[in-house]
Design a protein around this motif. Structure first.
Motif, PDB file in Angstrom:
ATOM      1  N   ALA A 225       0.830  -1.209   0.000  1.00  0.00           N
ATOM      2  CA  ALA A 225       0.000   0.000   0.000  1.00  0.00           C
ATOM      3  C   ALA A 225       0.863   1.257   0.000  1.00  0.00           C
ATOM      4  N   SER A 226       1.947   1.228   0.780  1.00  0.00           N
ATOM      5  CA  SER A 226       2.861   2.377   0.819  1.00  0.00           C
ATOM      6  C   SER A 226       3.521   2.590  -0.546  1.00  0.00           C
ATOM      7  N   ALA A 227       3.872   1.499  -1.218  1.00  0.00           N
ATOM      8  CA  ALA A 227       4.498   1.596  -2.541  1.00  0.00           C
ATOM      9  C   ALA A 227       3.535   2.213  -3.553  1.00  0.00           C
ATOM     10  N   VAL A 228       2.248   1.871  -3.470  1.00  0.00           N
ATOM     11  CA  VAL A 228       1.252   2.448  -4.378  1.00  0.00           C
ATOM     12  C   VAL A 228       1.191   3.969  -4.194  1.00  0.00           C
ATOM     13  N   SER A 229       1.189   4.424  -2.941  1.00  0.00           N
ATOM     14  CA  SER A 229       1.152   5.867  -2.675  1.00  0.00           C
ATOM     15  C   SER A 229       2.396   6.562  -3.220  1.00  0.00           C
ATOM     16  N   THR A 230       3.544   5.901  -3.092  1.00  0.00           N
ATOM     17  CA  THR A 230       4.796   6.489  -3.587  1.00  0.00           C
ATOM     18  C   THR A 230       4.778   6.605  -5.112  1.00  0.00           C
ATOM     19  N   LEU A 249      -0.199   1.348 -11.775  1.00  0.00           N
ATOM     20  CA  LEU A 249      -1.305   1.450 -10.817  1.00  0.00           C
ATOM     21  C   LEU A 249      -2.483   0.574 -11.237  1.00  0.00           C
ATOM     22  N   ARG A 250      -2.724   0.463 -12.552  1.00  0.00           N
ATOM     23  CA  ARG A 250      -3.834  -0.389 -13.007  1.00  0.00           C
ATOM     24  C   ARG A 250      -3.560  -1.854 -12.650  1.00  0.00           C
ATOM     25  N   ARG A 251      -2.296  -2.269 -12.677  1.00  0.00           N
ATOM     26  CA  ARG A 251      -1.967  -3.641 -12.280  1.00  0.00           C
ATOM     27  C   ARG A 251      -2.286  -3.869 -10.799  1.00  0.00           C
ATOM     28  N   CYS A 252      -2.183  -2.792 -10.021  1.00  0.00           N
ATOM     29  CA  CYS A 252      -2.447  -2.909  -8.578  1.00  0.00           C
ATOM     30  C   CYS A 252      -3.941  -3.039  -8.273  1.00  0.00           C
ATOM     31  N   ASP A 262      -7.891  -0.161  -3.159  1.00  0.00           N
ATOM     32  CA  ASP A 262      -8.568   1.126  -2.963  1.00  0.00           C
ATOM     33  C   ASP A 262      -7.627   2.292  -3.234  1.00  0.00           C
ATOM     34  N   ARG A 263      -6.402   2.164  -2.783  1.00  0.00           N
ATOM     35  CA  ARG A 263      -5.435   3.250  -3.027  1.00  0.00           C
ATOM     36  C   ARG A 263      -5.171   3.413  -4.528  1.00  0.00           C
ATOM     37  N   ALA A 264      -5.003   2.302  -5.205  1.00  0.00           N
ATOM     38  CA  ALA A 264      -4.741   2.370  -6.644  1.00  0.00           C
ATOM     39  C   ALA A 264      -5.913   3.037  -7.370  1.00  0.00           C
ATOM     40  N   THR A 265      -7.143   2.665  -6.995  1.00  0.00           N
ATOM     41  CA  THR A 265      -8.336   3.269  -7.609  1.00  0.00           C
ATOM     42  C   THR A 265      -8.398   4.767  -7.329  1.00  0.00           C
ATOM     43  N   LEU A 268      -5.557   6.664  -9.287  1.00  0.00           N
ATOM     44  CA  LEU A 268      -5.840   6.734 -10.710  1.00  0.00           C
ATOM     45  C   LEU A 268      -6.871   7.819 -10.994  1.00  0.00           C
ATOM     46  N   ASN A 269      -7.892   7.880 -10.145  1.00  0.00           N
ATOM     47  CA  ASN A 269      -8.921   8.902 -10.312  1.00  0.00           C
ATOM     48  C   ASN A 269      -8.367  10.299 -10.036  1.00  0.00           C
ATOM     49  N   THR A 270      -7.540  10.402  -8.978  1.00  0.00           N
ATOM     50  CA  THR A 270      -6.979  11.702  -8.586  1.00  0.00           C
ATOM     51  C   THR A 270      -6.034  12.259  -9.655  1.00  0.00           C
ATOM     52  N   LEU A 271      -5.272  11.361 -10.283  1.00  0.00           N
ATOM     53  CA  LEU A 271      -4.287  11.798 -11.274  1.00  0.00           C
ATOM     54  C   LEU A 271      -4.900  11.981 -12.668  1.00  0.00           C
ATOM     55  N   GLY A 272      -6.187  11.615 -12.819  1.00  0.00           N
ATOM     56  CA  GLY A 272      -6.864  11.859 -14.089  1.00  0.00           C
ATOM     57  C   GLY A 272      -6.678  10.770 -15.111  1.00  0.00           C
TER      58      GLY A 272
END
Length: 616
Positions: A225-230, A249-252, A262-265, A268-272
């Motif tokens: 989860a920390s790696a996804v945020s990074t 991120l889509r692989r996550c 949830d973090r990946a979703t 992805l939404n936040t970054l557009g």
């Protein structure tokens, strides 16, 4: 023993000069070559202390101490190493590192931590030697060791990266290599968080992506989860990497853990990604600081009742309250209830606000900004126990006197506090609420309100006298005599200080918050704080003076440190955010100097913080 104690006494003299130290150092130097381990240990320990204040006076002993690096007694060897690191010059660094490399494998972790901290100080002293020292730290990071030892090394590398710009790229790569086989989840997540902040700012951010994405496949759910945020932070900061980050991120999204998915979703939404509409700047979302303490937010969310009204984060208390460690079942005559800090994790502002708004005399004062911790106005075990809580409003200061009668044979009536505000020129008494009755061991409150200029940090001293009518009580029957006698009891003085107008509000990412603050509001100055017992005392004194919240654990001063940096944050009355950077240094005469840099939402508040330090 007599000779040693005499030499030690000379080294501990206040204000001792290098010339006066010379005969004592000469004697201690002779002890370094003694055949008795106890004499060698005593001498090197004393010289280690002297090196903190007079390093040049100890340099003559360096050759003797170098021979002690191989001493069979590892305590002696550790002290010799750390003393040499404090007194060595730039040309001796490489030689010392070679000797220490062989030495490290023979000592326990607690000794290794001492050596690592000394190496960190040496690198900050000689920044041009960062390559040698960084390589040493990275090599021992890959060796066996416990959590505290590895944490000390990682902390040292992080500090060197922050303080020595040239060391950033190599330091980040060393950390990347470490998390490839790091067995401590805490360290992995901390390093990933740090990579997310510093990695995108390097000349080639893409080279760190592989190390971070590897964590998504090879680690536990917390690290994944920390790696996804990074990864998301790299996508937000480096536009050229964004398409590649979207793929990763889509692989996550297919991870086995819901937090990772949830973090990946969310990112992805936040970054557009996929044309999603970005509701707010991604940088602000990913790097912005949370304005409320997490413990307060958690409690408020638990207390939230589902309804048509959405949860309002602005209703979460923003002040951090430290909780007293009271002994269980310990008898106490001090006030309880609202007279003492609440036991829950939520700040007391909500509790006090409900109380004060229910009293007609004070209901028109507006929103309560801050309530202080209780200030004792009586000595322990006296016949009357009184403390006071200072409630701060925009245009008023309200004193809540919490009173307890500790005499079973007395009932107090019409209890008021008479206040002399002649030393508080900006305050004018406007309302009061006496306490009608104060039976034995039953706490009650008397209130007194003062008006002050709006939005101004008015200060002053208040003299307090407790005035009441005493009626005798028969302890056996509880009957109260009809007639009473008017009496007074002198209380301690009370001060309203500038720190009373500052809320302790933490920020989750100080560096980002600092960079986002208007640089035109920055005010920098240097101060001499005079002689202090230690650097710890000086740091705590300034923190208490400003009333701000220490960030990122910087309130902790490493042992034997001669310099320290501290980060503070807060909100000044009027909802003005304030950030402060403090750099401390202490010399051989225990004179402390401080450099203070302040940024805030309003330039006038930056000036005011400096005025607080100058007058305090």
């Amino acid at each position: 023993m007599v000779i040693f104690e005499a030499a030690k006494a000379i080294t501990e003299l206040t204000g001792v000069t290098s010339r006066e130290l010379t005969p004592a150092i000469t004697v201690l130097q002779l002890f370094l070559s003694s055949s008795k381990p106890v004499l060698r240990f005593a001498a090197v320990r004393t010289l280690n202390k002297v090196a903190m204040t007079h390093p040049m006076a100890v340099t003559n002993c360096n050759i003797d101490m170098e021979s002690l690096i191989s001493d069979q007694n590892r305590s002696i060897a550790t002290l010799a190493i750390t003393t040499l690191l404090k007194t060595g010059n730039e040309s001796s660094v490489d030689r010392l590192m070679k000797q220490i490399t062989n030495f490290m494998s023979d000592i326990a972790d607690e000794f290794k931590i001492v050596v690592v901290e000394a190496i960190r100080s040496l690198c900050l002293k000689f920044p041009l030697k960062y390559r040698t020292l960084m390589n040493f730290l990275s090599n021992i990071l890959r060796e066996e060791g416990g959590f505290e030892y590895k944490k000390a090394i990682v902390d040292s590398i992080v500090i060197l990266i922050r303080d020595i710009p040239d060391a950033k790229e190599s330091g980040l790569l060393h950390l990347c290599e470490f998390i490839e086989d790091c067995e401590f989840t805490y360290l992995s997540t901390q390093i990933l968080h740090f990579l997310g902040i510093e990695g995108p700012k390097t000349s080639d951010p893409s080279k760190y992506i592989r190390y971070i994405y590897n964590r998504v496949h090879l680690e536990n759910a917390t690290v994944r989860a920390s790696a996804v945020s990074t990864l998301a932070k790299f996508g937000a900061m480096v536009d050229s990497l964004k398409p590649r980050i979207f793929v990763l991120l889509r692989r996550c999204l297919f991870d086995s853990d819901d937090e990772v998915r949830d973090r990946a979703t969310l990112y992805l939404n936040t970054l557009g990604a996929d044309g999603a509409i970005v509701g707010e700047p991604a940088n602000e979302f990913l790097f912005g600081s949370l304005d409320v303490p997490l413990v307060n937010l958690e409690t408020s969310l638990k207390n939230y009742e589902p309804s048509d009204e959405p949860f309002d984060i602005s209703s979460v208390p923003r002040e951090v309250k430290t909780q007293p460690h009271a002994e269980k079942n310990a008898p106490s005559k001090k006030p309880t209830g609202l007279g003492s800090p609440p036991t829950g994790p939520v700040a007391t502002v909500d509790t006090y606000e409900k109380l004060l708004s229910s009293i007609p005399e004070f209901s028109g004062f507006g929103k309560l900004f801050k309530s202080s911790a209780p200030v004792e106005l009586t000595e322990p075990e006296t016949e009357y126990a009184v403390n006071v809580v200072k409630h701060i409003f925009d245009q008023h200061v309200l004193f809540q006197y919490n009173c307890t009668n500790t005499i079973p044979e007395q009932l107090l009536e019409n209890v008021t506090v008479i206040v002399d505000a002649s030393d508080a020129a900006e305050f004018a008494e406007v309302a009061s609420k006496p306490l009608q009755s104060l039976p034995y061991d039953s706490p009650g409150q008397s209130f007194l309100a003062f008006e002050k200029p709006g939005g101004v940090a008015a200060v002053g001293r208040f003299s307090n006298t407790l005035r009441f009518i005493v009626k005798e009580v028969d302890p056996s029957t509880g009957e109260v005599e009809d007639d009473g006698v008017e009496d007074e009891y002198q209380l301690e003085d009370l001060e309203v200080v500038a720190a009373d107008y500052m809320l302790k509000v933490a920020v989750s990412n100080f560096r980002n918050a600092w960079e986002n603050m208007n640089p035109d509001s920055e005010r920098i100055d240097e101060y001499g704080l005079g002689p202090r017992e230690s650097l710890v005392e000086a740091v705590n004194a300034v923190i208490n003076l400003l009333g701000m919240q220490p960030c990122e654990g910087t309130e902790v001063v490493p042992s034997n440190s001669r310099s320290h940096s501290c980060l503070l944050s807060g909100v000044f009355i009027g909802n003005v955010k304030v950030l402060a950077r403090l750099s401390f240094g202490i010399d051989g005469q225990k004179e402390v100097a401080m450099k203070l840099a302040v940024r805030s939402d309003e330039e006038s508040i930056s000036d005011l913080i400096h005025e607080m330090v100058a007058s305090g």
